[in-house]
Design an enzyme around this catalytic site. Structure first.
Site, short mmCIF file in Angstrom:
data_model
loop_
_atom_site.label_atom_id
_atom_site.label_comp_id
_atom_site.label_asym_id
_atom_site.label_seq_id
_atom_site.Cartn_x
_atom_site.Cartn_y
_atom_site.Cartn_z
CG HIS A 1 32.33 21.83 -64.77
ND1 HIS A 1 32.05 21.36 -66.03
CD2 HIS A 1 33.07 22.96 -64.94
CE1 HIS A 1 32.62 22.16 -66.94
NE2 HIS A 1 33.24 23.14 -66.30
CB CYS B 1 28.23 15.96 -66.06
SG CYS B 1 28.20 16.53 -67.76
#
Length: 282
Positions: A101, A151
């Site tokens: 992440h 991301c």
């Protein structure tokens, strides 16, 4: 003209990094799949598919691959510092792949941050700086490549309509998940200064991001992330020693990924390589 002949002709006209060692360099893959409940971060289903693809691909390209999975932020830092402290004198290159992440962070050099499984973020620029001239002298003048599937923020790009010159991939697999997490400025994070050297501080570095800073990066639960799937396919189908600079993976991967899905995604890179880089194909 045959592809191999064209590549060799191009190499003769420009400077090329010398990759003769075998293995040509170390490759560290950090694959975070399962996150602590306190982190409020979801399990990254499909990331193991990405990891297995890249392990196989970079081994075939003559890299000494080491994989570490489900590390908290401090463990990630230790693994990166351990790699940076190795003697790379007999190696010609170094690769770092991070699957996790990510988030948007305040930055001076390279944007973005990567989460450990404990929900603590490490700025990308700190990761890159572990391998700079003062921290890793045996890699001075050698290419250091970073591939980041995470991301860059929370924005979802719905794209805009254009007249396409090629078929656009149908949005048929929206079991896709994003690797987005909210923006958090790193607390107490400061950049270390480089020692004075004969080459510019950011030279010989390429940081390839799966998505544009501030935007989400999509991952399919069964087939892995769009970015890694595309990168692996391009490296697998290259019929000659492909050069890695502005063209590969940046332009080819960006073009292919941008055609995917209902929501849009475009990879990009910060390219500070001084020469052309050729993977070592047999």
């Amino acid at each position: 003209m045959e592809p191999l002949l064209r590549a060799l002709l191009w190499a003769s006209l420009c400077q090329v990094y010398d990759l003769k060692a075998d293995p040509c360099g170390y490759c560290l893959i950090l694959n975070n799949v399962n996150f602590s409940q306190d982190s409020a971060l979801s399990t990254r289903a499909g990331s193991n598919v990405d990891c297995e693809k890249l392990e196989k691909r970079f081994k075939s390209l003559h890299f000494d691959v080491v994989t570490r999975q489900d590390l908290v932020a401090q463990e990630m830092v230790r693994e990166l510092q351990k790699l940076a402290r190795l003697d790379h004198s007999a190696r010609d290159c170094c690769l770092v792949v991070i699957l996790s992440h990510g988030c948007q962070t305040s930055h001076i050099q390279f944007p973005g941050g990567i989460y450990g499984t404990d929900g603590k973020a490490i700025p990308v620029e700190k990761i890159v700086n572990y391998f700079n001239g003062s921290n890793c002298p045996s890699l001075r003048g050698k290419p250091k490549l970073f591939f980041i599937q995470a991301c860059g923020g929370e924005q979802k790009d719905q794209g805009f309509e254009v007249e396409s010159d090629s078929p656009v991939e149908e949005a048929h697999r929206f079991s896709a998940e994003s690797d987005a997490t909210p923006f958090q400025a790193p607390s107490g994070a400061s950049d270390e200064l480089d020692a004075v050297a004969s080459l510019p501080t950011p030279s010989d570095i390429l940081v390839s991001y799966s998505t544009f800073p501030g935007f989400v990066s999509w991952r399919d639960k069964s087939s892995g992330s769009w970015y890694v799937e595309t990168l692996d396919n391009i490296l697998a189908t290259t019929s000659c020693p492909a050069f890695l600079s502005a063209a590969l993976p940046c332009a080819q991967v960006a073009h292919a990924v941008s055609a995917k899905g209902r929501y849009k995604q475009i990879p990009g890179c910060f390219n500070f390589l001084r020469k052309k880089f050729f993977f070592m194909y047999k």
